[in-house]
Design an enzyme around this catalytic site. Structure first.
Site, PDB file in Angstrom:
ATOM      1  N   GLY A 170      -4.289  -2.794  16.483  1.00  0.00           N
ATOM      2  CA  GLY A 170      -5.172  -1.740  15.998  1.00  0.00           C
ATOM      3  C   GLY A 170      -4.532  -0.379  16.068  1.00  0.00           C
ATOM      4  CB  THR A 209      -7.289   3.172  18.190  1.00  0.00           C
ATOM      5  OG1 THR A 209      -6.275   3.198  17.196  1.00  0.00           O
ATOM      6  CG2 THR A 209      -6.712   3.616  19.519  1.00  0.00           C
ATOM      7  CE  LYS A 251     -10.226   4.429  11.412  1.00  0.00           C
ATOM      8  NZ  LYS A 251      -8.958   3.715  11.273  1.00  0.00           N
ATOM      9  N   GLY A 296       0.844  -1.200   0.000  1.00  0.00           N
ATOM     10  CA  GLY A 296       0.000   0.000   0.000  1.00  0.00           C
ATOM     11  C   GLY A 296       0.870   1.237   0.000  1.00  0.00           C
ATOM     12  CB  ALA A 297       4.225   1.725  -1.508  1.00  0.00           C
ATOM     13  NE  ARG A 332      -5.144   9.745   4.567  1.00  0.00           N
ATOM     14  CZ  ARG A 332      -6.290   9.381   4.015  1.00  0.00           C
ATOM     15  NH1 ARG A 332      -6.595   9.787   2.806  1.00  0.00           N
ATOM     16  NH2 ARG A 332      -7.141   8.605   4.670  1.00  0.00           N
ATOM     17  CB  THR A 354      -8.276  -0.700  11.513  1.00  0.00           C
ATOM     18  OG1 THR A 354      -8.462   0.318  10.514  1.00  0.00           O
ATOM     19  CG2 THR A 354      -7.088  -0.332  12.386  1.00  0.00           C
ATOM     20  CG  HIS A 414     -10.080   8.198  13.560  1.00  0.00           C
ATOM     21  ND1 HIS A 414     -10.619   7.504  14.614  1.00  0.00           N
ATOM     22  CD2 HIS A 414      -8.765   7.885  13.541  1.00  0.00           C
ATOM     23  CE1 HIS A 414      -9.671   6.796  15.203  1.00  0.00           C
ATOM     24  NE2 HIS A 414      -8.535   7.005  14.573  1.00  0.00           N
ATOM     25  CG  HIS A 415      -9.020  11.060   8.730  1.00  0.00           C
ATOM     26  ND1 HIS A 415      -9.492  10.292   7.688  1.00  0.00           N
ATOM     27  CD2 HIS A 415      -8.068  10.296   9.343  1.00  0.00           C
ATOM     28  CE1 HIS A 415      -8.863   9.141   7.650  1.00  0.00           C
ATOM     29  NE2 HIS A 415      -7.993   9.097   8.656  1.00  0.00           N
TER      30      HIS A 415
END
Length: 270
Positions: free
Chosen positions: A125, A168, A161, A10-11, A14, A102, A157-158
């Site tokens: 997580g 988490t 998400k 997933g390079a 973000r 996650t 979260h932003h």
């Protein structure tokens, strides 16, 4: 022993870019490859240039089998199905597989334990030191406080998400459930709407907020009549998760195959 070779899957995302930057800036490790899905726009681009660390001469590939055969560890913050496929390849290559993915559903990660017979899998997580210390404190607080104290997990979260509750939040909920010696799936409350009635004693509630560019804010509230205890963590930079993942890879480098957590990495396991 030379530097640990680390690849990033997933390079171009973000977190992928943050992981590349973390590996590039950490002594004792070096980038060995980057993977993206077939047809991704980033294929063939230089791994360092896409992450802003300069030309490294490593093109992003859609062939994880070849990349995994030439590395010592893989950092993976992708999606559950992709992580399961990568775990099989990590087992074949007998390397370290660090999973910060996650969005897992109940039992979906069971195949990881089979892969861990040959790979060193570290799954969490959340990879930050602060959050894992928070989870340890939550576990101890939940064990010390009886059911007069209601437990609520609040997270934000932003706007981008995609999973809720976050990994988490679930990590913290699991810590609270372990402290109380209860099953989180049986005792968690994910949604409240309408006339819900009084709160059921002994449950663990989750509240999810989404918006803006918030990287991650989490708090666990222990609320009783007349008093309230709040344990909280605020992430201000995505790089802290990436640095934790690199730390986990270095820790796992010379370990026996197994299924580990960040609590193991940080020496917080009981």
């Amino acid at each position: 022993m030379g530097d640990m070779r680390i690849a990033v899957v997933g390079a171009a995302g973000r977190m992928g870019k943050a992981l590349i930057q973390a590996v590039w800036s950490t002594p004792g490790v070096r980038l060995s490859g980057g993977v993206e899905r077939e047809g991704a726009h980033a294929l063939g681009q230089d791994l360092g240039e896409i992450a802003g660390v300069g030309h490294l001469g490593i093109p992003i590939s859609d062939d994880p089998l070849t990349v995994f055969a030439n590395t010592d560890g893989v950092l993976d913050f992708t999606a559950p199905q992709a992580s399961l496929a990568f775990a099989e390849l990590a087992a074949q290559a007998r390397i370290a597989h660090i999973i910060g993915t996650t969005g897992w559903t109940e039992g979906q990660d069971e195949p990881l334990k089979a892969a861990a017979r040959h790979a060193r899998i570290v799954k969490s997580g959340n990879m930050s030191l602060g959050v894992n210390l928070l989870a340890n404190l939550v576990r101890k607080a939940a064990a010390a406080l009886d059911t007069d104290f209601d437990i609520e997990v609040l997270e934000m979260h932003h706007r981008y998400k995609v999973d809720a509750p976050s990994g988490t939040a679930l990590l913290l909920g699991e810590a609270a459930a372990e402290g109380r010696a209860i099953n989180l799936e049986e005792k968690s409350v994910r949604v409240r709407d309408g006339i819900t009635g009084a709160r059921d004693e002994g449950t663990i509630g989750f509240a999810t907020l989404r918006g803006g560019s918030v990287i991650g804010e989490h708090s666990v509230i222990f609320a009783a009549d007349g008093e309230r205890i709040e344990l909280a963590h605020k992430a201000e930079d995505r790089s802290l998760f990436a640095k934790g993942a690199v730390k986990a890879a270095l820790w796992a480098f010379d370990k026996k195959p197994g299924y580990y957590s960040m609590a193991d990495v940080l020496g917080l396991s009981d």
